[in-house]
Design an enzyme around this catalytic site. Structure first.
Site, PDB file in Angstrom:
ATOM      1  N   CYS A   1       0.819  -1.218   0.000  1.00  0.00           N
ATOM      2  CA  CYS A   1       0.000   0.000   0.000  1.00  0.00           C
ATOM      3  C   CYS A   1       0.856   1.272   0.000  1.00  0.00           C
ATOM      4  O   CYS A   1       1.427   1.622  -1.021  1.00  0.00           O
ATOM      5  CB  CYS A   1      -0.980  -0.026   1.165  1.00  0.00           C
ATOM      6  SG  CYS A   1      -2.311   1.187   1.009  1.00  0.00           S
TER       7      CYS A   1
ATOM      8  N   HIS B   1      -3.954  -4.968   0.630  1.00  0.00           N
ATOM      9  CA  HIS B   1      -3.479  -5.443   1.943  1.00  0.00           C
ATOM     10  C   HIS B   1      -3.642  -6.959   2.050  1.00  0.00           C
ATOM     11  O   HIS B   1      -4.742  -7.453   2.308  1.00  0.00           O
ATOM     12  CB  HIS B   1      -4.250  -4.757   3.068  1.00  0.00           C
ATOM     13  CG  HIS B   1      -3.921  -3.318   3.239  1.00  0.00           C
ATOM     14  ND1 HIS B   1      -2.913  -2.867   4.061  1.00  0.00           N
ATOM     15  CD2 HIS B   1      -4.437  -2.220   2.650  1.00  0.00           C
ATOM     16  CE1 HIS B   1      -2.839  -1.551   3.996  1.00  0.00           C
ATOM     17  NE2 HIS B   1      -3.748  -1.130   3.139  1.00  0.00           N
TER      18      HIS B   1
ATOM     19  N   GLU C   1      -2.622  -8.791   4.419  1.00  0.00           N
ATOM     20  CA  GLU C   1      -2.633  -9.206   5.822  1.00  0.00           C
ATOM     21  C   GLU C   1      -4.040  -9.327   6.403  1.00  0.00           C
ATOM     22  O   GLU C   1      -4.228  -9.960   7.442  1.00  0.00           O
ATOM     23  CB  GLU C   1      -1.795  -8.248   6.668  1.00  0.00           C
ATOM     24  CG  GLU C   1      -2.327  -6.817   6.783  1.00  0.00           C
ATOM     25  CD  GLU C   1      -1.863  -5.896   5.670  1.00  0.00           C
ATOM     26  OE1 GLU C   1      -1.870  -4.666   5.886  1.00  0.00           O
ATOM     27  OE2 GLU C   1      -1.504  -6.389   4.584  1.00  0.00           O
TER      28      GLU C   1
ATOM     29  N   SER D   1      -0.017 -14.270  38.106  1.00  0.00           N
ATOM     30  CA  SER D   1      -1.382 -13.758  38.188  1.00  0.00           C
ATOM     31  C   SER D   1      -2.411 -14.873  38.138  1.00  0.00           C
ATOM     32  O   SER D   1      -3.589 -14.641  38.409  1.00  0.00           O
ATOM     33  CB  SER D   1      -1.647 -12.805  37.017  1.00  0.00           C
ATOM     34  OG  SER D   1      -1.678 -13.517  35.800  1.00  0.00           O
TER      35      SER D   1
ATOM     36  N   ASP E   1      -0.363 -15.945  30.522  1.00  0.00           N
ATOM     37  CA  ASP E   1       0.925 -15.322  30.221  1.00  0.00           C
ATOM     38  C   ASP E   1       1.943 -15.533  31.338  1.00  0.00           C
ATOM     39  O   ASP E   1       3.073 -15.980  31.090  1.00  0.00           O
ATOM     40  CB  ASP E   1       0.747 -13.817  29.962  1.00  0.00           C
ATOM     41  CG  ASP E   1      -0.235 -13.538  28.837  1.00  0.00           C
ATOM     42  OD1 ASP E   1      -0.389 -14.410  27.967  1.00  0.00           O
ATOM     43  OD2 ASP E   1      -0.849 -12.463  28.839  1.00  0.00           O
ATOM     44  N   SER E   2       1.568 -15.203  32.566  1.00  0.00           N
ATOM     45  CA  SER E   2       2.535 -15.320  33.660  1.00  0.00           C
ATOM     46  C   SER E   2       2.869 -16.785  33.943  1.00  0.00           C
ATOM     47  O   SER E   2       3.997 -17.108  34.325  1.00  0.00           O
ATOM     48  CB  SER E   2       2.020 -14.627  34.929  1.00  0.00           C
ATOM     49  OG  SER E   2       0.866 -15.264  35.433  1.00  0.00           O
ATOM     50  N   THR E   3       1.903 -17.683  33.730  1.00  0.00           N
ATOM     51  CA  THR E   3       2.154 -19.102  33.959  1.00  0.00           C
ATOM     52  C   THR E   3       3.172 -19.641  32.955  1.00  0.00           C
ATOM     53  O   THR E   3       4.122 -20.347  33.317  1.00  0.00           O
ATOM     54  CB  THR E   3       0.846 -19.899  33.869  1.00  0.00           C
ATOM     55  OG1 THR E   3      -0.065 -19.414  34.849  1.00  0.00           O
ATOM     56  CG2 THR E   3       1.098 -21.384  34.100  1.00  0.00           C
TER      57      THR E   3
END
Length: 511
Positions: free
Chosen positions: A80, A168, A170, A222, A226-228
């Site tokens: 683009c 585009h 994507e 938490s 994510d934290s795990t």
């Protein structure tokens, strides 16, 4: 593996992150960098993609990168604005379009012998989003594709491995977009598809070992995905030198503090529970601005971790479960042109008084990638399937000021909603769900008596990475049952509404 990375230069397009998603889906690692901060070591990148932009190349303020070390030296795909940029500054002509070329279009001509369009046929749907158009191709430009309204929809530069497209690839609306990216990156640029969850684990564990050594690391758990996953990665790398702290900030879901601590039993992690709920609620007292609440929570998290870390001899690192969307939404990507949406409590540097350095093993991957990484390490699928939950917890689902009573109300409402989704087999069909307590009272009637109580909004969305999201069309019967249960069982609530906004234009959380 570094030799098979892809560099995406961001010109401020709303779709830049989607380019990264599509490239990652091809098992190719990529990074987004601003057009004006091109990485010095370009040897780390096998190919380069130029993003779109809301700017016009004809404007004096248009993004104008120095491509001297890229163009003609590395495979280059210009999307683009990138396609218009190459044309405008290389002997072509870019002019305002007679009509805004936006939305679906179909390729009416393809130069079929081109590998660039391998397995893509005329008639393929593409997505246009531009107000300028390429009237004349740049010097040595060769036309590769057209649509009914856009003659120069794709071209290449003779003598270079440089390709440009006006559409585009994507976005999902470009039906063969992923195939086109594969044609360019794999078939033409020769990028190896070696970036897998297992390779990410191996490389990340090696990087953590090299970075942290024998130092001790403090990680804030938490209970979320994510934290795990971050904890298990760190544990693989440094074992008992990882000290996990799970903080009750008083803003968790109902019974979550005890439930999460039980969840981690048997995982081999060294976890300490810290109840700091009073400390957080005191800091939040009287605050109603969303950014002020986020910053206050971030400050107390820092204070709590500093207190706990000081009790761990020789702790030198604070680990966080920061993921790529957190970084993208908090800061304009790597200081680039994309808009900042909102701050995240776990993104950014630590204050000077803290002696801990930051380690973020998931910083460059998306949520669905985090889950795949976790699965490759054998983490329980129920834990990996948990819905995302915001770091600031219920503080940003209580609009306005925070009180213990408001937290109680929302915890009860949330528990009914989430448990109901699980009981009706809907939980795993939803990417994220939660309830929001509105700063609104409404008139109701219960037992022939007038009530004037709180309104709650229910929110459920489907998404793959949190960058975009659609609201979920939950069955009316479920919503009816849930609404009745909330109003009948949660004192202080007399009205339930359902949020049918998608992202964009709304965000997933209300604050």
């Amino acid at each position: 593996m570094q030799q098979h990375n892809v560099l995406i230069l961001d010109f401020g397009s709303q779709y830049t992150q989607l380019i990264a998603r599509r490239v990652r889906e091809l098992n190719i690692y990529c990074e987004i960098h601003p057009y004006n901060k091109i990485p010095e070591n370009l040897n780390n990148f096998k190919a380069v993609i130029l993003s779109g932009s809301p700017s016009s190349v004809r404007s004096d303020e248009a993004p104008h990168p120095d491509l001297s070390e890229i163009r003609g030296k590395k495979p280059l795909l210009a999307v683009c604005y990138g396609a218009q940029y190459l044309a405008h500054f290389s002997g072509g002509l870019v002019a305002p379009s007679n009509t805004r070329e936006y939305g679906r279009a179909n390729l009416s001509f393809i130069k079929k012998e081109e590998e660039f369009f391998n397995e893509i046929s005329e008639g393929s749907q593409v997505w246009m989003s531009h107000s300028d158009t390429i009237k004349d191709l740049p010097t040595n430009g060769i036309l590769l594709a057209s649509t009914h309204d856009v003659k120069n929809a794709a071209y290449k530069i003779e003598g270079e491995t440089t390709y440009a497209i006006q559409f585009h690839p994507e976005v999902y609306h470009s039906t063969d977009g992923k195939q086109l990216l594969q044609n360019f990156l794999v078939n033409i640029a020769g990028v190896a598809q070696t970036w897998t969850p297992s390779s990410f684990v191996d490389e990340t564990v090696a990087n953590i070992k090299a970075k942290v050594g024998n130092d001790k690391v403090v990680l804030g758990l938490s209970g979320g995905v994510d934290s795990t996953v971050a904890a298990v990665l760190l544990h693989k790398a440094i074992g008992s030198n990882l000290h996990c702290i799970f903080v009750n900030n008083g803003l968790l879901r109902k019974n979550e503090f005890t439930d999460v601590l039980k969840q981690y039993e048997g995982m081999g992690l060294n976890v300490k529970g810290v109840d700091a709920s009073a400390r957080f609620l005191n800091e939040l007292a009287g605050l109603s601005d969303p950014e002020a609440k986020r910053k206050a929570i971030g400050k107390v998290f820092i204070d709590v971790f500093d207190d706990e870390a000081s009790q761990i001899k020789d702790a030198k690192w604070l680990a966080q479960g920061t993921i790529y969307p957190d970084v993208i939404e908090s800061v304009s990507v790597n200081g680039g042109p994309s808009a900042t949406i909102k701050s995240h409590h776990n993104v950014g540097g630590l204050p000077d008084f803290m002696k801990l350095k930051i380690v973020e093993p998931l910083r460059m991957i998306f949520k669905d990638e985090v889950r795949r990484v976790g699965a490759s390490m054998g983490i329980d699928k129920d834990l990996l399937g948990r819905h995302p939950f915001p770091g600031p917890g219920l503080a940003i689902r209580i609009l306005g000021d925070i009180t213990a009573e408001k937290v109680r109300i929302l915890q009860e409402v949330d528990a009914i909603f989430i448990n109901g989704l699980k009981e009706d087999g809907l939980y795993n069909k939803v990417w994220q769900a939660g309830a929001i307590l509105l700063p609104v009272n409404s008139v109701g009637v219960m037992g022939d008596e007038r009530t004037y109580e709180k309104v709650v909004a229910l929110r459920a969305v489907e998404s793959t990475d949190g960058m975009t999201a659609d609201w979920v069309n939950l069955p009316y019967e479920f919503l009816q049952k849930t609404s009745n249960k909330i109003i009948n069982n949660v004192k202080g609530v007399n009205r339930v509404v359902y949020d049918i906004s998608s992202k964009p234009p709304a965000t997933i959380e209300w604050e």
